[in-house]
Write a protein that holds these residues in place. Sequence first.
Motif, mmCIF file in Angstrom:
data_model
loop_
_atom_site.group_PDB
_atom_site.id
_atom_site.type_symbol
_atom_site.label_atom_id
_atom_site.label_comp_id
_atom_site.label_asym_id
_atom_site.label_seq_id
_atom_site.Cartn_x
_atom_site.Cartn_y
_atom_site.Cartn_z
ATOM 1 N N LEU A 29 0.881 -1.047 -0.291
ATOM 2 C CA LEU A 29 -0.053 -0.187 -0.074
ATOM 3 C C LEU A 29 0.673 1.282 0.238
ATOM 4 O O LEU A 29 0.513 2.507 -0.171
ATOM 5 N N ILE A 30 1.934 1.486 0.874
ATOM 6 C CA ILE A 30 2.933 2.330 0.610
ATOM 7 C C ILE A 30 3.924 2.916 -0.076
ATOM 8 O O ILE A 30 3.408 3.412 -0.842
ATOM 9 N N GLY A 31 3.767 1.518 -0.624
ATOM 10 C CA GLY A 31 4.692 1.888 -2.134
ATOM 11 C C GLY A 31 3.868 2.250 -3.087
ATOM 12 O O GLY A 31 3.918 2.977 -3.845
ATOM 13 N N ARG A 32 1.957 2.090 -3.162
ATOM 14 C CA ARG A 32 1.721 2.508 -3.708
ATOM 15 C C ARG A 32 0.823 3.178 -4.135
ATOM 16 O O ARG A 32 0.987 5.021 -4.890
ATOM 17 N N LEU A 33 0.824 4.258 -2.701
ATOM 18 C CA LEU A 33 1.161 4.930 -2.543
ATOM 19 C C LEU A 33 2.152 6.495 -2.697
ATOM 20 O O LEU A 33 2.191 6.963 -3.793
ATOM 21 N N LEU A 34 3.074 5.864 -2.980
ATOM 22 C CA LEU A 34 4.772 6.826 -3.372
ATOM 23 C C LEU A 34 5.190 6.341 -4.976
ATOM 24 O O LEU A 34 5.388 7.560 -6.105
ATOM 25 N N PHE A 35 4.962 5.437 -5.301
ATOM 26 C CA PHE A 35 4.620 4.992 -6.817
ATOM 27 C C PHE A 35 3.416 6.252 -7.549
ATOM 28 O O PHE A 35 4.062 6.695 -8.456
ATOM 29 N N ASP A 36 1.664 6.110 -6.985
ATOM 30 C CA ASP A 36 1.514 6.705 -8.310
ATOM 31 C C ASP A 36 0.791 7.878 -7.465
ATOM 32 O O ASP A 36 0.823 9.325 -8.523
ATOM 33 N N SER A 37 1.813 8.914 -6.826
ATOM 34 C CA SER A 37 1.595 10.734 -5.696
ATOM 35 C C SER A 37 3.137 10.556 -6.514
ATOM 36 O O SER A 37 3.411 11.810 -6.244
ATOM 37 N N LYS A 38 3.614 9.972 -7.022
ATOM 38 C CA LYS A 38 4.800 10.195 -8.246
ATOM 39 C C LYS A 38 6.483 11.149 -6.507
ATOM 40 O O LYS A 38 7.656 11.287 -6.683
ATOM 41 N N GLY A 39 6.073 9.557 -5.736
ATOM 42 C CA GLY A 39 7.118 9.552 -4.537
ATOM 43 C C GLY A 39 8.266 9.484 -4.209
ATOM 44 O O GLY A 39 8.938 9.695 -3.273
ATOM 45 N N ILE A 40 8.761 8.692 -5.884
ATOM 46 C CA ILE A 40 9.705 7.901 -5.304
ATOM 47 C C ILE A 40 10.651 7.880 -6.874
ATOM 48 O O ILE A 40 10.095 9.513 -7.454
ATOM 49 N N PHE A 41 11.836 8.608 -6.594
ATOM 50 C CA PHE A 41 13.131 9.030 -7.603
ATOM 51 C C PHE A 41 13.018 7.504 -8.953
ATOM 52 O O PHE A 41 13.016 6.176 -7.948
ATOM 53 N N ALA A 42 13.832 7.757 -10.080
ATOM 54 C CA ALA A 42 14.178 6.950 -10.905
ATOM 55 C C ALA A 42 14.805 5.809 -10.285
ATOM 56 O O ALA A 42 14.938 4.681 -10.416
ATOM 57 N N ASP A 43 15.800 6.213 -9.946
ATOM 58 C CA ASP A 43 16.995 5.752 -9.185
ATOM 59 C C ASP A 43 16.949 4.502 -7.629
ATOM 60 O O ASP A 43 16.592 3.285 -8.046
ATOM 61 N N GLN A 44 15.814 4.735 -7.029
ATOM 62 C CA GLN A 44 14.820 4.012 -6.468
ATOM 63 C C GLN A 44 14.229 2.612 -7.359
ATOM 64 O O GLN A 44 14.141 1.757 -6.801
ATOM 65 N N LEU A 45 13.483 3.383 -8.770
ATOM 66 C CA LEU A 45 12.378 2.246 -9.349
ATOM 67 C C LEU A 45 13.364 1.604 -9.867
ATOM 68 O O LEU A 45 12.746 0.275 -9.596
ATOM 69 N N ALA A 46 13.987 1.515 -10.601
ATOM 70 C CA ALA A 46 14.922 0.874 -11.274
ATOM 71 C C ALA A 46 16.095 -0.367 -9.958
ATOM 72 O O ALA A 46 16.073 -1.526 -10.471
ATOM 73 N N ALA A 47 16.237 0.073 -9.062
ATOM 74 C CA ALA A 47 17.040 -0.665 -7.810
ATOM 75 C C ALA A 47 16.001 -1.053 -7.623
ATOM 76 O O ALA A 47 16.142 -3.172 -7.203
ATOM 77 N N VAL A 48 15.132 -1.335 -7.096
ATOM 78 C CA VAL A 48 13.008 -1.874 -6.686
ATOM 79 C C VAL A 48 12.970 -3.047 -7.966
ATOM 80 O O VAL A 48 13.175 -3.972 -8.180
ATOM 81 N N SER A 49 13.170 -2.623 -9.698
ATOM 82 C CA SER A 49 13.305 -2.920 -10.573
ATOM 83 C C SER A 49 13.993 -4.955 -11.152
ATOM 84 O O SER A 49 13.670 -5.722 -10.923
#
Length: 435
Positions: A29-49
């Motif tokens: 849920l928190i990940g969704r909040l951060l992701f959909d509200s653009k509350g994460i950085f591109a490098d964080q998203l790449a690391a998670v991927s």
Amino acid sequence: MNALNENLSERGLLRFITAGSVDDGKSTLIGRLLFDSKGIFADQLAAVSRAKHKRTVGDTIDLSLLTDGLEAEREQGITIDVAYRYFATPKRKFIIADTPGHEQYTRNMVTGASTADAVIILVDVSKVKLREDGGVDLLIQTKRHSTIAHLLQIEHVVVAVNKMDLVNYDQAIYERIVTAYQEFAQTLGLKDVTTIPLSALTGDNVVDAGDKMGWYQGPTLIELLESLSVYDESHNAPFRFPVQLVARHNGHEANDFRGYMGRIESGRVAVGDKLVVQPSGQSATVKDILTLEGSHQSASAGQSITLLLEEYLDVSRGDMLASSTQPATLLKQVSADICWLSEDALDLRRKYWIKHGTKQTAAKIAKIDSILDINTQQRHDADALKLNDVARIALTVQQPLAADAYADIRATGAFILIDEVTHQTVAAGMIRLGE
């Protein structure tokens, strides 16, 4: 950048936590909040991927990894520690605490809840027991976390019925769960409870409404969080200033500088105010108020300051500077509600340290008045406490505490108990006066 900071400062800050049972979807849920509200950085998203420990099928991003930072958390697919994340929307800024669902980590949930304005209690729609009589059996951790939220007096409770996609977004099942929770909340004494159906995995009703639950006419989760009122009563409470450190000059100056450093936990103070030093009872007058920016005429709750007094007094760490007209209550016998956080059962023969504000002194648990049954909310007699038990106890302390009821001032009504031998925190407590 300055303009951005000014805009952020104009918005209210909401501190909230997620709570509930294991695998209810708190991290997702928190990940969704951060992701959909653009509350994460591109490098964080790449690391998670690229993360190797994925709990999803195919190429879907595992949003829970945005908060599960420990390797052990990723390997086991559970949340162990409290993870704090910050994000902002055009209407508000937020600090989120993602807390564990496992019973053995309840102590971490208490930590995250202690400073929260709101709590999101997640209920996994696929795990609750739907009874033949139309009722619903809620999970014990849902009840436990709700009880702790009530004891800690968290202002807003949001019940998020999660994983609605697993029951084909069935309105009837949602309403049965809501009815069951509202009945439990009534026995608990929770007042401000809001319910919302959602799916953290698909994003329905988290940031965007989606089209799967047209029968729900309320706000999305982010809209609800943006609208919650946060009123800090500590500014209007009596002045409380636990002394953290006594600051002296460097020994080469003629003036005998003596300042008392700490954080204002409640109320306001101004130059010329009359204070009382507790527990000694000495009278004091505020001469000056210093911060890194210089001298000030006044200060209020939440500020870290150095107080200078007109009088030369014996004041040390652990003492309290308080309003002379509304001082704290001096206690050597303490009645409190506690949550037992140790895997070792309470032994009434053992001695503990009590940490209250900046003061630490020896304490002994005189007796267990009652233990709370999480399911029924009834209190029963007990002669021992085990991990996660909630109980009312009587404490005897070696040196008097300048304290308030937790219901009046959180900071001066809360404490922790520390084992004298192992130095482990064994309980978190809330002082009750006149109950």
